[in-house]
Design an enzyme around this catalytic site. Sequence first.
Site, PDB file in Angstrom:
ATOM      1  N   SER A 138     -30.592 -40.771 -18.788  1.00  0.00           N
ATOM      2  CA  SER A 138     -31.647 -40.772 -20.368  1.00  0.00           C
ATOM      3  C   SER A 138     -31.978 -39.133 -20.797  1.00  0.00           C
ATOM      4  O   SER A 138     -33.000 -39.175 -20.294  1.00  0.00           O
ATOM      5  CB  SER A 138     -31.816 -41.984 -20.663  1.00  0.00           C
ATOM      6  N   LYS A 164     -26.614 -40.364 -19.559  1.00  0.00           N
ATOM      7  CA  LYS A 164     -26.034 -41.027 -21.342  1.00  0.00           C
ATOM      8  C   LYS A 164     -26.961 -39.736 -21.590  1.00  0.00           C
ATOM      9  O   LYS A 164     -28.037 -38.923 -21.358  1.00  0.00           O
ATOM     10  CB  LYS A 164     -27.197 -41.932 -21.077  1.00  0.00           C
ATOM     11  N   LYS A 166     -28.624 -38.350 -25.620  1.00  0.00           N
ATOM     12  CA  LYS A 166     -28.913 -38.755 -26.954  1.00  0.00           C
ATOM     13  C   LYS A 166     -28.151 -38.085 -27.913  1.00  0.00           C
ATOM     14  O   LYS A 166     -28.319 -36.452 -28.155  1.00  0.00           O
ATOM     15  CB  LYS A 166     -30.190 -38.621 -26.995  1.00  0.00           C
ATOM     16  N   ASP A 192     -26.086 -42.451 -26.689  1.00  0.00           N
ATOM     17  CA  ASP A 192     -27.285 -43.736 -27.599  1.00  0.00           C
ATOM     18  C   ASP A 192     -27.453 -42.796 -28.099  1.00  0.00           C
ATOM     19  O   ASP A 192     -28.359 -41.655 -29.030  1.00  0.00           O
ATOM     20  CB  ASP A 192     -28.455 -43.974 -26.364  1.00  0.00           C
ATOM     21  N   GLU A 217     -24.360 -46.230 -26.904  1.00  0.00           N
ATOM     22  CA  GLU A 217     -25.329 -47.093 -27.640  1.00  0.00           C
ATOM     23  C   GLU A 217     -26.215 -47.133 -28.736  1.00  0.00           C
ATOM     24  O   GLU A 217     -25.969 -46.393 -29.095  1.00  0.00           O
ATOM     25  CB  GLU A 217     -26.373 -47.107 -26.607  1.00  0.00           C
ATOM     26  N   ASP A 242     -28.224 -52.010 -28.391  1.00  0.00           N
ATOM     27  CA  ASP A 242     -30.230 -51.852 -27.560  1.00  0.00           C
ATOM     28  C   ASP A 242     -30.812 -52.894 -28.597  1.00  0.00           C
ATOM     29  O   ASP A 242     -31.239 -53.650 -28.587  1.00  0.00           O
ATOM     30  CB  ASP A 242     -30.184 -50.901 -27.185  1.00  0.00           C
ATOM     31  N   LYS A 266     -33.795 -54.330 -22.229  1.00  0.00           N
ATOM     32  CA  LYS A 266     -34.579 -54.225 -21.804  1.00  0.00           C
ATOM     33  C   LYS A 266     -35.119 -55.175 -21.507  1.00  0.00           C
ATOM     34  O   LYS A 266     -35.624 -56.065 -22.899  1.00  0.00           O
ATOM     35  CB  LYS A 266     -35.213 -52.959 -22.677  1.00  0.00           C
ATOM     36  N   GLY A 294     -34.425 -48.088 -20.006  1.00  0.00           N
ATOM     37  CA  GLY A 294     -35.766 -47.804 -19.698  1.00  0.00           C
ATOM     38  C   GLY A 294     -36.893 -47.436 -21.120  1.00  0.00           C
ATOM     39  O   GLY A 294     -35.873 -47.573 -22.058  1.00  0.00           O
TER      40      GLY A 294
END
Length: 380
Positions: A138, A164, A166, A192, A217, A242, A266, A294
């Site tokens: 990520s 991934k 952000k 995400d 996400e 998420d 998670k 995570g």
Amino acid sequence: MFRLERIVLREIRLPLKEPFRISSGVVSDRRICLLELLATDGSTGWSECVAGEQPNYSYETIDTAWHAMREWLVPRMLGRSFDHPDAVFPALDRGVCGHNMAKAAIEMGCWDLAARQANLPLSKLLGGTRDRVATGISIGIQANADELAQRARAAYEQGYRKIKVKIEPGADIDYVRAVRRELGPGVHLMADANSAYTLADAGHLQQLDAFNLIMIEQPLSREDLLRHAELQRRLTTPLCLDESITSVDRAEDMITLGAGRIINIKPGRVGGFAVSKGIHDLCQRNAIPVWCGGMLESGVGRAHNVALASLANFTLPGDLSPSARYWARDVVLPEWTMDADGMVHVPLDKPGIGVTVDMNFVDQITVRREVLGVPSIAAA
Ligand code: OSB
Ligand code: MG
């Protein structure tokens, strides 16, 4: 059977190698709460509370979780017998709203303790079937698209099996385009947003459909299941939730409403392993893939995540980067490593979480410690 006699809370400070920026905030120095659980028969368990420093990802923070554990959650655990760790979440949840990360920290410590008691690796006690789990990275929001593309390339070359990135308004379409161009069409890529958008951005987000992302996400707010369903109807890219998924019921709502097609589990966010397994099983019955998210965990929380990710329906690579991605030095021995194929090995040769807490180091970086015990025992 186990009966808890004491729980030791410790706050450690662990500086990240570089700041991690998401749409809702940035963190440079992690404040991490570790739990050590001690049972009356001498067995112990370890866990990590994943609540952050700021209430941006969740309303929980390390300080609210500490308070919830000390005032409400730990007292109802001490001195009480449990036949199985599956019984812990219901005991913590009755009459206490929310605070899933605080509940999860205690619950997951009980799983480690029960696994050690049974002389089983945590993965086996949970029902895991894999001996290696695929790893993704990520990557936080970078200063510009080129910088992000270079990070993504370096990660891909290191072996990560899913990249991934952000995103947020102003750092999205051009950023993802640059990464896709750099990596080529075949690499598993996703974005995400950590709730940075509203349904009014649907037209804007449709541009992401051009980049063959395996998922987007949490584009919208945590409470916005209906709007996620509407957005999903307007996008070809699968949505993954998420923040929105905090229970088995919410996962069922997502499926019923069509608010997403993939779930990031998670364990801290949902209240621990029992609920995680419930979501995993529900998704498996409904052909919904899951993967393990995570929370910038230390090696302790990572151990719990790796064990969970060994369950059969964790079919997509998790955010389970090796220790060196985050820390100059991790708090467990051995540290977590990833092989050149982007796989992390599930420790199956030791009971419990399968790594040893480096107590010397933990003591050096502990800034707060509180022993919660049955009063008569604590006084002795
Ligand atoms: O949304 O998945 C997220 C970290 C902190 C808060 C939220 C998220 C994340 C990550 C980090 O993406 C993943 C990791 O631990 O490497
Ligand atoms: Mg996320």
